[in-house]
Design a protein around this motif. Structure first.
Motif, PDB file in Angstrom:
ATOM      1  N   GLU A  68       0.854  -1.192   0.000  1.00 31.87           N
ATOM      2  CA  GLU A  68       0.000   0.000   0.000  1.00 31.87           C
ATOM      3  C   GLU A  68       0.885   1.235   0.000  1.00 31.87           C
ATOM      4  O   GLU A  68       1.810   1.335   0.794  1.00 31.87           O
ATOM      5  CB  GLU A  68      -0.891   0.048   1.240  1.00 31.87           C
ATOM      6  CG  GLU A  68      -2.067  -0.892   1.228  1.00 31.87           C
ATOM      7  CD  GLU A  68      -2.987  -0.642   2.421  1.00 31.87           C
ATOM      8  OE1 GLU A  68      -2.939   0.473   2.996  1.00 31.87           O
ATOM      9  OE2 GLU A  68      -3.735  -1.551   2.782  1.00 31.87           O
ATOM     10  N   GLU A  73      -4.977   0.731  -1.744  1.00 37.56           N
ATOM     11  CA  GLU A  73      -4.939  -0.704  -1.493  1.00 37.56           C
ATOM     12  C   GLU A  73      -4.812  -1.473  -2.808  1.00 37.56           C
ATOM     13  O   GLU A  73      -5.144  -0.963  -3.882  1.00 37.56           O
ATOM     14  CB  GLU A  73      -6.206  -1.138  -0.751  1.00 37.56           C
ATOM     15  CG  GLU A  73      -6.355  -0.511   0.621  1.00 37.56           C
ATOM     16  CD  GLU A  73      -7.562  -1.052   1.369  1.00 37.56           C
ATOM     17  OE1 GLU A  73      -8.358  -1.802   0.754  1.00 37.56           O
ATOM     18  OE2 GLU A  73      -7.704  -0.720   2.558  1.00 37.56           O
ATOM     19  N   TYR A 180      -3.498  -8.500   5.064  1.00 36.76           N
ATOM     20  CA  TYR A 180      -3.766  -9.375   3.927  1.00 36.76           C
ATOM     21  C   TYR A 180      -3.437 -10.852   4.195  1.00 36.76           C
ATOM     22  O   TYR A 180      -3.500 -11.663   3.278  1.00 36.76           O
ATOM     23  CB  TYR A 180      -2.972  -8.888   2.707  1.00 36.76           C
ATOM     24  CG  TYR A 180      -3.294  -7.461   2.372  1.00 36.76           C
ATOM     25  CD1 TYR A 180      -4.423  -7.131   1.635  1.00 36.76           C
ATOM     26  CD2 TYR A 180      -2.490  -6.425   2.828  1.00 36.76           C
ATOM     27  CE1 TYR A 180      -4.740  -5.814   1.341  1.00 36.76           C
ATOM     28  CE2 TYR A 180      -2.793  -5.097   2.540  1.00 36.76           C
ATOM     29  CZ  TYR A 180      -3.920  -4.808   1.799  1.00 36.76           C
ATOM     30  OH  TYR A 180      -4.232  -3.498   1.520  1.00 36.76           O
TER      31      TYR A 180
END
Length: 221
Positions: A68, A73, A180
């Motif tokens: 990022e 994103e 993530y």
């Protein structure tokens, strides 16, 4: 391996690599944006600070990178692609390492074994892409893979004992990946550092230009 240069030394992987190398008696030079102002997106700054490095290094690792940047994103589809976000990804993840590689002929020794390693990602593999998404990040990593492969061909002409490679460190438990991880298994930076250095220790000139994972297996382009 007596001397090492770690770029991105303030990050999770970079810090772990620096500390492990120092614990093994290696003289480590650390560079990072937050501590030294070594910003890979600033060509003049990269050149200026690189020119202050006099002696060649047995090992250079570019451990900088970001998933990022400026709040953008990873894209879930092509419809989410932004020119600005994609340029930011390329500036840091591809062009930045290329600016350091410009100095590789001077920063690596010509008379002994040496290694130049850029941390990439498996998602930069075009052949291995089966899920789509993450367009800008994937593309920037595919680009840095090509950059390193090209630089390796050039370096091989003058640095006969050097290996210039890209490596996938695996999924690491850092601030970089926290959002993530999901159900994907991840390992601590210290374990990643152990894994990477074990592979690096086994590199030879015949490996130059290659793409390897943390276990030493070749990753498809």
């Amino acid at each position: 391996m007596e001397t090492a240069l770690i770029i991105g030394a303030s990050g999770g992987i970079g810090r772990a690599l620096s500390e492990l190398l120092q614990a093994r008696g290696v003289e480590v030079t650390r560079l990072s944006r937050s501590v030294d102002g070594f910003d890979l997106t600033d060509p003049d700054g990269v050149a200026r600070i690189s020119n202050t490095l006099a002696d060649p290094f047995d090992l250079i690792i570019v451990a900088s990178g970001a998933l990022e940047i400026n709040g953008a994103e990873p894209e879930k589809s092509m419809r989410a692609v932004s020119a600005r976000a994609m340029m930011d990804q390329f500036a840091l993840n591809a062009i930045g390492p290329a600016l350091v590689l410009k100095q590789a002929h001077r920063l690596l020794p010509r008379d002994r074994k040496a290694a130049f390693v850029v941390l990439s990602a498996r998602v930069g593999s075009i052949e291995d892409n089966r899920l789509g998404g993450w367009v800008s990040y994937r593309a920037s990593k595919a680009a840095v893979n090509q950059i390193v492969h090209t630089a390796a061909i050039e370096l091989a002409r003058t640095h006969k004992q050097a290996a210039c490679v890209v490596m996938h460190p695996g999924t690491v438990k850092t601030a970089f990946t926290k959002k993530y991880l999901g159900r994907h298994p991840a390992v601590e930076p210290e374990e990643v550092a152990e894994n990477l250095l074990a592979v690096i220790a086994g590199l030879s000139p015949t490996d130059t230009g290659g793409f390897f994972d943390w276990a030493g297996k070749r990753v498809p382009w």
